[in-house]
Design a protein around this motif. Structure first.
Motif, mmCIF file in Angstrom:
data_model
loop_
_atom_site.group_PDB
_atom_site.id
_atom_site.type_symbol
_atom_site.label_atom_id
_atom_site.label_comp_id
_atom_site.label_asym_id
_atom_site.label_seq_id
_atom_site.Cartn_x
_atom_site.Cartn_y
_atom_site.Cartn_z
ATOM 1 N N TYR A 56 -9.953 -4.449 -3.014
ATOM 2 C CA TYR A 56 -9.047 -3.665 -3.846
ATOM 3 C C TYR A 56 -9.112 -2.257 -3.299
ATOM 4 C CZ TYR A 56 -13.720 -3.462 -5.427
ATOM 5 O OH TYR A 56 -15.081 -3.390 -5.421
ATOM 6 N N PRO A 57 -8.152 -1.433 -3.651
ATOM 7 C CA PRO A 57 -8.142 -0.076 -3.088
ATOM 8 C C PRO A 57 -9.288 0.732 -3.668
ATOM 9 C CG PRO A 57 -6.426 -0.331 -4.737
ATOM 10 C CD PRO A 57 -7.052 -1.672 -4.565
ATOM 11 N N GLN B 130 -5.298 -5.244 -13.801
ATOM 12 C CA GLN B 130 -4.200 -6.033 -13.228
ATOM 13 C C GLN B 130 -3.967 -7.296 -14.060
ATOM 14 O OE1 GLN B 130 -4.828 -8.557 -9.741
ATOM 15 N NE2 GLN B 130 -3.323 -7.305 -8.676
ATOM 16 N N GLN C 102 0.826 -1.207 0.000
ATOM 17 C CA GLN C 102 0.000 0.000 0.000
ATOM 18 C C GLN C 102 0.860 1.257 0.000
ATOM 19 O OE1 GLN C 102 -0.425 -2.600 2.094
ATOM 20 N NE2 GLN C 102 -2.609 -3.046 2.442
ATOM 21 N N LEU D 9 -6.914 -8.863 -8.025
ATOM 22 C CA LEU D 9 -8.161 -8.141 -8.273
ATOM 23 C C LEU D 9 -8.965 -8.821 -9.368
ATOM 24 C CD1 LEU D 9 -6.869 -4.469 -8.429
ATOM 25 C CD2 LEU D 9 -7.613 -5.774 -6.441
ATOM 26 N N ASN E 163 -6.105 -1.598 -10.988
ATOM 27 C CA ASN E 163 -4.978 -2.355 -10.437
ATOM 28 C C ASN E 163 -4.517 -1.681 -9.157
ATOM 29 O OD1 ASN E 163 -2.696 -0.390 -11.074
ATOM 30 N ND2 ASN E 163 -3.620 -0.676 -13.104
ATOM 31 N N ASN E 164 -3.668 -2.344 -8.439
ATOM 32 C CA ASN E 164 -3.261 -1.856 -7.118
ATOM 33 C C ASN E 164 -2.269 -0.708 -7.160
ATOM 34 O OD1 ASN E 164 -4.815 -3.728 -5.624
ATOM 35 N ND2 ASN E 164 -3.274 -5.319 -6.016
ATOM 36 N N GLU F 207 0.847 -7.721 -2.866
ATOM 37 C CA GLU F 207 -0.435 -7.101 -3.224
ATOM 38 C C GLU F 207 -1.476 -8.184 -3.526
ATOM 39 O OE1 GLU F 207 -0.736 -5.274 -7.140
ATOM 40 O OE2 GLU F 207 1.218 -6.132 -7.659
#
Lengths: 593, 593
Positions: free
Chosen positions: A397-398, A180, A7, A441, A189-190, A438
């Motif tokens: 996911y964020p 992703q 993160q 997703l 995506n992250n 990570e």
């Protein structure tokens, strides 16, 4: 040794990239996340000068190139205008990954100097800013491939497509977001977060070339390059009302473009990912393909067939010649998932227009759609499913920094009803994710698939070859129904079963992935937008399966308001020229050009 | 239930096929096995009439087709002549598998009737007998794929190439012998036995399309079709002094041609086996390719690119245009195995002729030959080596009924020094052999290789793509040395390291297999024959490896007397037209046309 969390690494990367946008290009008062349609913001926000609005809004692609070639605008003016507009699009939809505006302006200056000195352009794309999907390397730029574990990497070479676009005079200025691992139909995506659809930010931009879709949808670029292994050029083009093209294998050089890993697993040997254009105007497809082929891509990519642009093929040599009557077949429904109501309207309008223009239109009989889906899923899964994941075990996911309310938690949608056999080609992706820890997703993931041995894989390949031979015979068998003496010239099909979906909704990609399996050259043409007054939900049909039921139930005319509705124009393998010409004919019949 | 031994089944099949040759076509006094060169027997044996000798000996391929089209000969006359000559060739070299003379004569009658009725030919191959390698299905004919376990099978469909040849007017009359499993460079299997080289029956005909080589070498056919995944068209063409062409992937349709199994393992997805012509005259290459492409093969084979015959490419559009100066590069030695003396002489003669004709000639710098060999070997082995076999454990094969003294027992040659990593793609072949219990054959076999998983296989594919990209860049890098402003136009290389080898001798195929790896269009041109007075053994060079030493030591000018010595003309991917034109230019410089 202290290792940052994924993160922290991702947040730091985003902050670094955000700082590359000049402060004077920041929106003074960005619309709230409640504002769904943000298409008009670039024109009205006051950041672009009138001339920059003109440059970015007035022209079709070839028109803008012509103005630069005439000296109406300098390459620097044009590049600046698109850099600014791309920066605005980024703030509204989160469509960009890397920006290199300074480098782009430098390049534009060199082009202007060449032009001033010689009176000539460098090539057919002289001065045109072209956006590239994040997987396409540009030497010396940051290169993450959407993996947190790759943050800090710098591309060591140009992908061949980047090299050739530069050779033909293009300006490279941004790269764009993708899903992703490149394996689902959104842009999320992250590292960079989620890209939103500018026509309706409640909806997905599509993907995996989702950033291209949103950026070009906002005219932050008139022409960009995405990749397509299941629909990844066509879905975002369709979902933003753009033109797009999925060329046949390697017609556009893929060499030295990355695909999911640094030289390990890729499936391009079997169902190849292909590069193709997304563009605001139909002439952009032709300009792009002609420009790339004029650069002799087969001298740069060992897989690219030596097929120069063929004027004869474009003049429909294999379809009765220019000006003759064509026979199109309409795929109303592939028999697996029935398209939602606005597609039926778009197909009906198109049929009517083509008949009025003097062409024949017959119904397409879908060829074993479920088997096609099963084969391509098996190919995609050949290197093993996600052994750690289980049905329903969808990672968080964020949240989008722009759209925190659009968060959709695990379990909101059934995770794998659309492609029950489709998983990540996970052995590679697992490795990439493990570099940073990570999470994985995507709406399309889950159950365990086993890695195949080569013997079984070859058997699968053989099954595929038999299938596409039968599909070709099926197509040619239409000769008895067309009245032209030829088989159907082109197939017109929905771009998707659904209008641009809600974020994270499972997506049925059978309408696009058939062309990947059979390697059909296929274009996207935008036809209409969802109009709640007209595109009401029809009575429920008898559902064939869970996907079909889900697709019907998710449609909501008001929620999907303004969502672009686009169709595919499908030709045979290596019919890029004929497909572009047939798409022009369809667009002309519809009064779009 | 009593099951016949594989020997009984095979003997019975051979007896059945032998009985299909009319007794009046049997040689009254066949030459003893001591007679090495049997090329003149068909003309002198008294079975052919003077007219049949004229038909089979006087013409180049296009010349004969033109005479049929003019009405000089009927299709029945021509077909009869070649059926008889093929029957004679069979008795001398054991080159045929299936014969269907009655069916051929029926077909020829139909063509004659069409011609009589309409005054027109059916197509560009009207009345021409075309021979096909045994793997190419013809509906309703016996189809063994060289496996004893398949005896009794009948082909249920036409391979696409057979379908298109018939469409263009050809007459199909025989199929020809090949190596077991298609995986070594001779013509030998347990069903039909061994094919001999008609120029010197002590020597191999080459392979795997060995029967085509021997048959066409004796003018029992003027044009035939083989397949090539490592050199299998080019080696037998070269070893019989014929012209041959390895086209790039799928330019000639392969669909519905079998490869080693009934739809299981094949490697055509990766390093594809391709079909190509072998022919007595250079015009046969052009006629074949033009005729097949004129039949729109892409409408029959989903892998065939939509590339019609290009007159522009044939006119050397990409090589300075017709009549311009070309630059050829000569590969004297690939750096792994030095070619034997007569190749050096052939290359020197060719260089001199090209210089005299006004062209440039430079030395070719080989590109990583050993790595190319390693990669292609790894691909060929991907589905597993021969787990049951061990180094030195060479099974006996049946003695040739014609040449019992040519038996070579196990251990006479080191079994795997030439391609130490190359094995059968054995999992499939093991299965086919197990159907009857027949033993495995071939000089190239042995140690155990493991079947790869798909993940590692994709990594291998990726390595290959990187390699052939580098090879292309290497080729284009010659631009600084050519003096033409272009990279080298064509590469001229030996067809093999050795003259046609002794039977069962290990064979180094690196000179041909590079084109399979990189997918280069490549032709064979015959240049000379071994002349013991001139082609003496040179002093030993410093050997690089065991293969190199073996290749040097096996050469013996007297033993190889009269053996054809041929070269390759190598172009880039999908340069079939330009390669044919460049081969014409080389042949013209050498005074051969």
């Amino acid at each position: 040794m202290v290792t940052d969390s994924w993160q922290t690494i991702a947040a730091s990367k985003r902050a670094h990239n955000a700082a590359l946008i000049p402060t004077e290009w920041l929106l003074p008062s960005p619309p709230s996340s409640e504002v769904r349609n943000v298409i008009d913001v670039p024109r009205t926000c006051g950041i672009l000068t009138d001339k920059e609005v003109e440059i970015t809004e007035k022209y079709a692609v070839s028109g803008l190139v012509a103005e630069i070639a005439k000296g109406t605008y300098s390459a620097v003016e044009v590049t600046t205008a698109f850099c600014k507009r791309a920066a605005i699009a980024q703030q509204l939809t989160n469509c960009l990954t890397e920006v290199f505006f300074d480098r782009a302006i430098e390049r534009a200056k060199e082009l202007d100097e060449h032009y001033a000195k010689t009176g000539k352009t460098v090539g057919p794309l002289h001065g045109l800013p072209v956006s590239l999907k994040d997987q396409i390397e540009i030497k010396g730029t940051d290169f993450t491939m959407s993996y947190v574990g790759w943050v800090g990497k710098v591309a060591e070479h140009d992908a061949v497509i980047a090299e050739l676009l530069l050779k033909q005079g293009a300006v490279l200025y941004v790269r764009t977001n993708m899903s992703q691992g490149l394996w689902f139909g959104e842009g999320n995506n992250n590292v960079f977060g989620r890209t939103l659809n500018p026509f309706n930010r409640n909806l997905t931009c599509g993907g995996s070339s989702g950033g291209e879709g949103a950026l070009i949808g906002m005219r932050g670029s008139l022409l960009g390059v995405g990749s397509d292994v299941g629909g990844s050029v066509r879905i975002p083009a369709a979902y933003q009302g753009l033109y797009g093209l999925r060329p046949s294998y390697c017609r556009i050089p893929y060499c030295k473009t990355s695909n999911s890993s640094e030289g390990e697993s890729d499936i391009r040997e079997i169902v190849r990912s292909v590069l193709g254009p997304l563009t605001t105007s139909l002439d952009g497809l032709k300009l792009f393909v002609q420009s790339v082929l004029a650069a002799s891509p087969w001298e740069y990519d060992p897989w690219t067939p030596r097929m120069p642009w063929s004027h004869e093929a474009y003049s429909l040599r294999d379809h009765g010649g220019e000006g003759g009557k064509l026979c199109f077949a309409i795929m109303w429904d592939d028999g697996v998932v029935k398209p939602v109501a606005p597609y039926t309207r778009a197909l009906e309008e198109t049929k009517k227009a083509l008949l009025a223009a003097g062409h024949e239109v017959i119904d397409w009989e879908p060829f074993k759609s479920a088997e096609a889906r099963d084969i391509i899923s098996a190919v995609f899964n050949a290197d093993g499913g996600v052994s750690a994941a289980r049905q329903g075990d969808v990672h968080l996911y964020p949240r989008s920094p722009l759209h925190p309310n659009e968060f959709v938690g695990p379990g909101r949608f059934p995770p794998d009803i659309m492609f029950p056999h489709l998983h990540y080609p996970a052995r590679d992706i697992r490795h990439q994710l493990s570099l940073s820890g990570e999470p994985q997703l995507g709406a399309v993931l889950s159950r365990t698939a086993s890695e195949l041995g080569v013997y079984d894989f070859f058997a699968l390949c053989h099954r595929r070859t038999g299938f596409i031979k039968d599909a070709l015979d099926h197509w040619n068998g239409t000769v008895s129904r067309t009245g032209t003496g030829r088989p159907v010239d082109g197939v017109i099909a929905p771009a998707s079963a659904c209008a641009p979906s809600r974020h994270d909704a499972p997506m049925y990609i059978g309408y696009t992935s058939f062309s990947n399996l059979a390697d059909y050259a296929t274009a996207i043409i935008p036809v209409t937008q969802v109009d709640p007054a007209v595109d009401v939900t029809p009575p429920a049909h008898e559902f064939r399966n869970e996907q079909d039921k889900f697709n019907y139930e998710q449609y909501d005319p008001e929620y999907f308001r303004d969502a672009p509705i686009s169709l595919q124009v499908i030709g045979k393998k290596y019919e890029e020229e004929a497909v572009i010409r047939m798409t022009e004919i369809v667009a002309s019949a519809l009064g779009k050009i």
